[in-house]
Design an enzyme around this catalytic site. Sequence first.
Site, PDB file in Angstrom:
ATOM      1  N   HIS A 109       5.001   7.594  -4.061  1.00 56.85           N
ATOM      2  CA  HIS A 109       4.554   8.681  -5.282  1.00 56.85           C
ATOM      3  C   HIS A 109       4.801   9.326  -4.646  1.00 56.85           C
ATOM      4  O   HIS A 109       4.818   9.639  -4.028  1.00 56.85           O
ATOM      5  CB  HIS A 109       3.610   8.384  -5.682  1.00 56.85           C
ATOM      6  N   ASP A 115       8.203   1.795 -12.041  1.00 63.28           N
ATOM      7  CA  ASP A 115       7.908   2.494 -13.453  1.00 63.28           C
ATOM      8  C   ASP A 115       8.962   3.692 -14.041  1.00 63.28           C
ATOM      9  O   ASP A 115       9.234   3.452 -15.256  1.00 63.28           O
ATOM     10  CB  ASP A 115       6.565   3.064 -12.986  1.00 63.28           C
ATOM     11  N   HIS A 116       9.373   4.024 -12.931  1.00 64.44           N
ATOM     12  CA  HIS A 116      10.373   5.584 -13.626  1.00 64.44           C
ATOM     13  C   HIS A 116      11.277   5.836 -12.121  1.00 64.44           C
ATOM     14  O   HIS A 116      11.325   5.071 -10.897  1.00 64.44           O
ATOM     15  CB  HIS A 116      10.082   6.404 -14.175  1.00 64.44           C
ATOM     16  N   THR A 161       4.513   8.130 -15.282  1.00 59.98           N
ATOM     17  CA  THR A 161       3.392   6.410 -15.620  1.00 59.98           C
ATOM     18  C   THR A 161       3.079   5.408 -16.872  1.00 59.98           C
ATOM     19  O   THR A 161       3.161   4.413 -17.526  1.00 59.98           O
ATOM     20  CB  THR A 161       2.794   6.590 -14.180  1.00 59.98           C
TER      21      THR A 161
HETATM   22  C1  GP9 Z   1      -1.378   8.025 -11.362  1.00 59.63           C
HETATM   23  C2  GP9 Z   1      -0.157   6.880 -11.586  1.00 59.63           C
HETATM   24  C3  GP9 Z   1       0.949   8.898 -10.777  1.00 59.63           C
HETATM   25  O1  GP9 Z   1      -2.558   7.466 -11.461  1.00 59.63           O
HETATM   26  O2  GP9 Z   1       0.212   6.331 -12.804  1.00 59.63           O
HETATM   27  O3  GP9 Z   1       1.793   9.166 -12.230  1.00 59.63           O
HETATM   28  P1  GP9 Z   1       2.709   9.308 -12.523  1.00 59.63           P
HETATM   29  O4  GP9 Z   1       2.687  10.584 -11.962  1.00 59.63           O
HETATM   30  O5  GP9 Z   1       3.463   8.545 -11.759  1.00 59.63           O
HETATM   31  O6  GP9 Z   1       3.715   9.466 -13.459  1.00 59.63           O
HETATM   32 MN    MN Z   2       4.928   6.692 -11.792  1.00 57.66          MN
END
Ligand code: GP9
Ligand code: MN
Length: 426
Positions: free
Chosen positions: A200, A259-260, A84
């Site tokens: 997530h 984002d990924h 992220t």
């Molecule tokens: C946590 C969220 C997750 O605040 O943005 O981050 P990631 O694990 O996807 O890098």
């Molecule tokens: Mn993320």
Amino acid sequence: DSDDITEVENYTKNKYAEPNDEMFGVAAEKNIIKIHLESFQSFLIDFELHGEEVTPFLNSLVHDQEENFTYFDNFFHQTEQGKTADAEFLLANSIYGLPQGAAFVTRGNNTYQALSGILNQELDYSSAVFHGDYKSFWNRDEIYKQFGIDTYFDASYYDMNEENTLNYGLKDKPFFEESMPMLESLEQPFYAHLQTLTHHHPYLIDEEDATIAPAETGDASVDRYFQTARYLDEALEQFFTDLKESGLYEDSVIMIYGDHYGISQNHNRAMEELLGEEITKFKNAQLQRVPFIIKVPGVEGQGTNHKYGGLIDVMPTILHLMGIKSQDYIQFGTDLFSDDHNQVVPFRNGDVITPEFSVVSGTYYDTVTGEELEPTEEMKEITESAQHELELSDKLLNGDLLRFYQPTETWEPIDPSIYKYGKEAF
Ligand code: GP9
Ligand code: MN
């Protein structure tokens, strides 16, 4: 030192793509609402599970002409270990994340000339980030100061009761709901970045929030991936309804991105079952597509745009929509709407994807057919130049070189000491 910054400057100025006249400045003074879709890969768009669309709302934005969105279907995330944070970093600066670790953490005190700061200085925008996790995660509370983010609405601003939270933090539906009044309280024009969280890894979902049955591969996190994607899609739909009611929708650039990747190569067996094809190295590289979907008020949507690009290209695109010449600033990406947009997409693992060819773990493939091919001299040059670009980006970060760069006559370095985040700070 100053020689190094000159080398970087020469490179980025030379790569610069002139704006498309029809798009330059069309969004000046409009609010920007940027929505981060956690772990969202493009294969979810139009994907059907048990004969149902997984993300009917996002699909409607992509397909309904009257929504006036443009969907980039050959758009890649380009992130590495910073996940992220790397995505945020690429979007905020048009500089690559680092090959190891997260620039957000290891380069959190560098000098930046980030999008939020530029919009503030050039067009008097305010800026805010909204996210249902606590402020220090990914060192956000430090690096946001260097980006000139005025307000960070972190978890301390939200009702984090047990019912509202799961996994990393606030669930997406209460997140968007509670964000609305805060969004409306911002000074306009604003640049607002809303970061979702429920979709997530390991894709946990409360029973009452699951409106599609899990997949049936037997790989539990993959199976739930579709359920949390559906939940996110519903949360987004509700947010759009609220935006329309508030009047903000009409007056804002709306931009949505993944984002990924959400499903790593450890889950290839389950993915093969779902996609009905072998996940080769080539296929896995192609699966690094994430959606980029954008609407500019008063501008007709293009439906699906097939140009190749990635997160690195978003900032110059936005600057041009705002009528700001991005050439003044150090940026490695190019405007996606420009006729001269550079369609070479470099990745931190050394892979490169272009519309014609892909380099995956050193092997060249035809991007369209997936057939292995013998590289031409030109392909090799393009690949080398992509590596050179990544090296220059690393040099810029490791030497904190933006300290030595004066982008415009009027640019004032961002003073991190004037920002404070977290509700208790006030
Ligand atoms: C946590 C969220 C997750 O605040 O943005 O981050 P990631 O694990 O996807 O890098
Ligand atoms: Mn993320």
